[in-house]
Design an enzyme around this catalytic site. Structure first.
Site: not given
Length: 416
Positions: A14, A44
């Site tokens: 992340d 993503h």
């Protein structure tokens, strides 16, 4: 961009790999984005200056730029999830998403049977859940390790009889997991084998399947961006067991695909340290306000957690990954000013690859570790470079490519 780049997260995931890959693909022509680990559990986020947003799972984060994606033999491929992702990309204006995709025949195939079994096992753990993404990636790898001759691969999609044989064997083996986890999960609805065979055969007819020589050809034709998934602190061997992924998240798989060619190893970090779900987060601070745009509590992963920048954990990630040539530092628009520079238990030791018992012991130590901070950090690129010993190449002050700025020229990356 005149050289190959490997993009890897040096945290728990992340950190912004997708937005960094999008920026790289916006600079100069890129031959392809090659995915080198993980599968459909990747998330993503890419936001374009015009506001369009997509959370890339299997397609590479350069897709909005028209850059082709190659799913290498190290990825776990879910054709059903790919079809859903392609449909969303088409709605967002990508003319022919599958026309931008190639897949290695040797990649393992994730099926609804893996997904159901993986979710059942995670639910059965109760309060000891590992933080699975619920996409069947770990179950796919585990089954392949236990049944190497029967594990379905992408290449099997071209051979319906062979694929049907493997899927029947897979379903019989994994049905036991659904029922032993409890009556509710035992009733999970999964499609019949015949429907899966038809869908996977259509996938193989639509998407070019390749062999190992394909990546070699890409590397000769121009710059390639290797896009990693998850983060080094979740690595299957060097992460904090059992809160890890069934995937090698370091630079290793990309280096294998490069076959001796040189590349810049680019590690991605936030100005604070996040993670999803259970497991160690030494610097966690529930009062930290970060205004997350694209993260929240996941049905399977659990809550999104944040902590102050953890230089100790990121130094450990660099050590187990073999170092990096440069860093990309994201979320510089978030008003944070505290950095963890040490723990009361000292630096984290790098254990032997494969020693999961040792990693579990390290996890227990981390769960009781206390951070030591410095406050008042205002020059984050400089502070991070000093703390980790690696130059910060790219800074990001927002989600789009226009929010990023090159900070240092990284010349002559280490030849690997």
């Amino acid at each position: 961009m005149r050289e190959h780049v490997i993009v890897t997260d040096l945290g728990y995931g992340d950190a912004g790999k997708g937005t960094v890959v999008d920026w790289l693909c916006a600079q100069e022509p890129v031959q392809a984005v090659v995915r080198f680990n993980g599968g459909g559990q990747a998330a993503h986020n890419v936001v374009l200056p015009d506001g369009r947003h997509h959370t890339f799972a299997q397609f590479g984060a350069g897709t909005f730029r028209g850059v082709p994606t190659h799913l290498s033999r190290f990825t776990i491929v879910d054709p059903l999830a790919l079809a859903s992702e392609a449909a969303n990309l088409a709605r967002l204006g990508v003319p022919d998403p599958f026309g931008l995709l190639t897949v290695d025949r040797d990649a393992l195939l994730a099926t609804p049977y893996h997904v159901a079994a993986g979710r059942a096992r995670e639910l059965a753990r109760g309060e000891k859940r590992h933080g699975s993404c619920g996409m069947g990636v770990g179950e796919t790898v585990a089954y392949a390790l236990g049944h190497p001759a029967l594990a379905p691969t992408v290449g099997d999609c071209e051979q319906p009889v062979r694929l049907a044989h493997k899927l029947h064997a897979l379903r019989r083996e994994l049905e036991a997991a659904w029922w032993t986890a409890g009556p509710v999960t035992g009733q999970m609805t999964v499609p019949p084998v015949e429907d899966c065979v038809a869908a996977y055969r259509a996938f193989a007819e639509r998407v070019p399947l390749t062999d190992s020589a394909f990546v070699d050809a890409l590397l000769r034709e121009g710059p390639v961006v290797f896009e990693g998934a998850q983060g080094v602190l979740l690595d299957e061997w060097h992460g904090f067991h059992p809160y890890t992924t069934w995937s090698t998240t370091t630079f290793a798989n990309a280096l294998d695909l490069l076959g001796g060619a040189s590349a810049m190893r680019l590690g991605v970090l936030r100005s604070y340290t996040p993670r999803h779900g259970p497991g160690p987060l030494v610097t966690e601070d529930r009062t930290l306000e970060t205004a997350e745009r694209h993260n929240g509590t996941g049905l399977w992963q659990g809550p999104f957690r944040v902590g102050h920048f953890d230089a100790v954990a990121h130094r450990y990630a660099l050590a187990v990954a073999g170092g990096a040539d440069a860093l990309a530092l994201t979320h510089l628009d978030v008003p944070v000013s505290r950095m963890c520079v040490s723990y009361d238990i000292g630096e984290l030791p790098v254990g032997a690859t494969g020693d999961l018992d040792g990693q579990a012991r390290l996890t227990e130590r981390l769960l009781g570790a206390r951070p030591r901070y410095v406050d008042g950090v205002d020059d984050w690129p400089g502070a991070v470079a000093d703390a980790l010993g690696v130059p910060v190449f790219l800074g990001s002050w927002g989600p789009t490519s226009t929010d990023k700025r090159r900070l240092n020229s990284v010349i002559a990356p280490e030849r690997v």
